[in-house]
Design an enzyme around this catalytic site. Structure first.
Site, mmCIF file in Angstrom:
data_model
loop_
_atom_site.group_PDB
_atom_site.id
_atom_site.type_symbol
_atom_site.label_atom_id
_atom_site.label_comp_id
_atom_site.label_asym_id
_atom_site.label_seq_id
_atom_site.Cartn_x
_atom_site.Cartn_y
_atom_site.Cartn_z
ATOM 1 N NE ARG A 123 -2.957 0.448 3.239
ATOM 2 C CZ ARG A 123 -2.290 0.455 4.272
ATOM 3 N NH1 ARG A 123 -1.365 1.636 4.583
ATOM 4 N NH2 ARG A 123 -2.102 -0.353 5.360
ATOM 5 C CE1 TYR A 134 -16.691 10.529 -16.546
ATOM 6 C CE2 TYR A 134 -16.259 10.580 -14.258
ATOM 7 C CZ TYR A 134 -16.745 9.916 -15.472
ATOM 8 O OH TYR A 134 -16.662 8.615 -15.090
ATOM 9 C CG ASP A 165 -10.113 15.306 -15.093
ATOM 10 O OD1 ASP A 165 -9.331 14.875 -15.926
ATOM 11 O OD2 ASP A 165 -11.165 14.937 -14.750
ATOM 12 C CE LYS A 187 -12.629 7.122 -18.469
ATOM 13 N NZ LYS A 187 -13.185 8.506 -17.630
HETATM 14 C C1 LIG Z 1 -13.437 8.876 -16.353
HETATM 15 C C2 LIG Z 1 -13.342 10.372 -15.836
HETATM 16 C C3 LIG Z 1 -13.110 10.427 -14.573
HETATM 17 C C4 LIG Z 1 -13.098 9.363 -13.510
HETATM 18 O O1 LIG Z 1 -12.175 8.394 -13.640
HETATM 19 P P1 LIG Z 1 -12.225 6.696 -13.136
HETATM 20 O O2 LIG Z 1 -11.201 6.146 -13.876
HETATM 21 O O3 LIG Z 1 -13.457 6.232 -14.091
HETATM 22 O O4 LIG Z 1 -12.602 6.588 -11.756
HETATM 23 C C5 LIG Z 1 -12.741 11.718 -14.322
HETATM 24 N N1 LIG Z 1 -12.713 12.672 -15.251
HETATM 25 C C6 LIG Z 1 -12.697 12.536 -16.513
HETATM 26 C C7 LIG Z 1 -12.695 13.723 -17.324
HETATM 27 C C8 LIG Z 1 -13.110 11.124 -16.748
HETATM 28 O O5 LIG Z 1 -13.332 11.154 -18.175
#
Ligand SMILES: *Cc1c(COP(=O)(O)O)cnc(C)c1O
Length: 379
Positions: free
Chosen positions: A46, A98, A170, A195
């Site tokens: 961890r 998001y 983000d 992603k």
């Molecule tokens: C998918 C996504 C998230 C969340 O991420 P996870 O890996 O699904 O927890 C946050 N911000 C954006 C822009 C996303 O596309």
């Protein structure tokens, strides 16, 4: 090193044991100690794991940061950032955030006394108007999801700096291939590595990257104390994905451009949202801060409602109807019923997420096949 070399070599060394070029998947929870406290840098997975460290070093390198932290998901990474705050603190964020980020803010952290404001961040004056003595963090997402609004990172970072606020970005949609927020003045970059970084729709993971050591230590403390770490197998998959980020992104951008132009000329399409289009309201800012414009496109068919949009996405054959984005395969989604269903309809529509909006994550297939698929579905 330049970017394309960094994605392959940044922060990486052959493994010490046998010279393995890719780090082994250290599928272990614990590490032998010669004497209490005497170990080779790892004591419990961890706190740290060598496969995760390899990924964290790569993340720091590609975002031009100094410290990377890998989490079990993008939302776990965001969760760690909000845990820097306490009751009474306030956050300013964008109004077409998001959906899962919005849910985390409103439904998890509000009950701990943290207040969240949402505004159209394309106009920096809207952010300035919300700053007060309790404001601690500006949370930016650009391009936004699913409306593809572009927020001026340099302008927001100047505002954050002059008010001594933290600024987090983000960077999931753009990836460091297209924009590097730390270079534009942000303090924290966050990714859903699920992603584009992973890129193959086979892993859920998240990341934070920072430059400042004190901030890195605070986030590392939360990562270890809360425990939502990225596992060794998942770290390996994201690291492998990162090695082809630049070639994938190049193709995502090329295919995205062709499809945006196709939709723009289509007589049955009312609106196309893609930051590379000259008539996109924030095209100038996008051109200034992004290297190209990505493969995420939203559009609204003419005179259509909820059912018509669903009929189109159901007819698609190469585009898969699915949540998520950023993989090699093309995906289509219907934000109102899928990714943004947790945002109340009134809230949603204020930022343009109407019932008939369709979002595409353009993959790296032959673009002619993708266009034929859209053609038969739109009719
Ligand atoms: C998918 C996504 C998230 C969340 O991420 P996870 O890996 O699904 O927890 C946050 N911000 C954006 C822009 C996303 O596309």
């Amino acid at each position: 090193m330049r970017f394309n070399s960094k994605v392959i070599h940044g922060g990486q060394k052959p493994d010490k044991a046998y010279g393995a070029v890719m780090p082994p998947i250290y599928q272990t929870s614990t590490y032998a100690q010669a004497s209490p406290g005497q170990h080779k840098g790892y004591e419990y997975s961890r706190s740290a794991n060598p496969t995760r460290s390899a990924l964290e070093n790569a993340l720091a390198s590609i975002e031009n940061g100094k410290f990377g932290l890998a989490f079990a998901s993008g939302l776990a990474a965001m969760d760690a950032v909000i845990k820097l705050l306490g009751p009474g603190d306030e956050v300013i964020s964008t109004n077409d955030l998001y959906g899962g980020s919005y849910r985390l803010f409103r439904q998890v952290f509000e009950k701990y006394g943290i207040k969240f404001h949402f505004t159209g961040m394309q106009d920096v004056a809207n952010i300035a108007a919300l700053i007060n003595s309790n404001t601690k963090l500006i949370w930016v997402e650009t391009p936004t999801n699913p409306m593809m609004n572009i927020i001026d990172l340099r302008a927001v970072s100047e505002l954050a700096r002059s008010n001594k606020l933290l600024m987090a970005v983000d960077n999931t949609f753009a990836t460091p291939y297209l924009q590097q927020p730390l270079d534009l003045g942000a303090d924290i970059v966050m990714h859903s590595a699920t992603k584009y970084l992973g890129g193959h729709s086979d892993v859920v993971a998240g990341a934070l990257i920072v430059k400042d050591e004190e901030l890195a230590n605070k986030l590392y403390f939360i990562q270890n104390a809360s425990g939502a770490v990225c596992g060794p197998m998942d770290s390996f998959l994201v690291l492998r994905g990162i090695k082809t980020l630049h070639v994938r992104m190049q193709r995502h951008c090329e295919n995205g451009e062709r499809i945006a132009e196709y939709l723009l000329k289509h007589p049955k399409i009312e609106k196309v949202y893609w930051p590379g289009l000259k008539d996109h309201p924030n095209h100038n800012v996008a051109s200034k801060q992004m290297k190209a414009f990505g493969g995420m496109i939203s559009f609204v068919p003419k005179g259509s409602n909820y059912k018509d949009a669903i009929a189109i996405v159901e007819k698609l054959k190469i585009f898969t109807l699915a949540e998520s984005l950023g993989g090699v395969e093309s995906l289509a989604g219907h934000p109102a019923s899928m990714t943004h269903a947790s945002i109340p309809k009134k809230e949603r529509e204020k930022s343009g997420v109407v019932d008939s909006l369709i979002r595409l994550s353009v993959g790296i297939e032959d673009v002619e096949d993708l266009i034929s698929d859209l053609e038969q579905a739109i009719g």
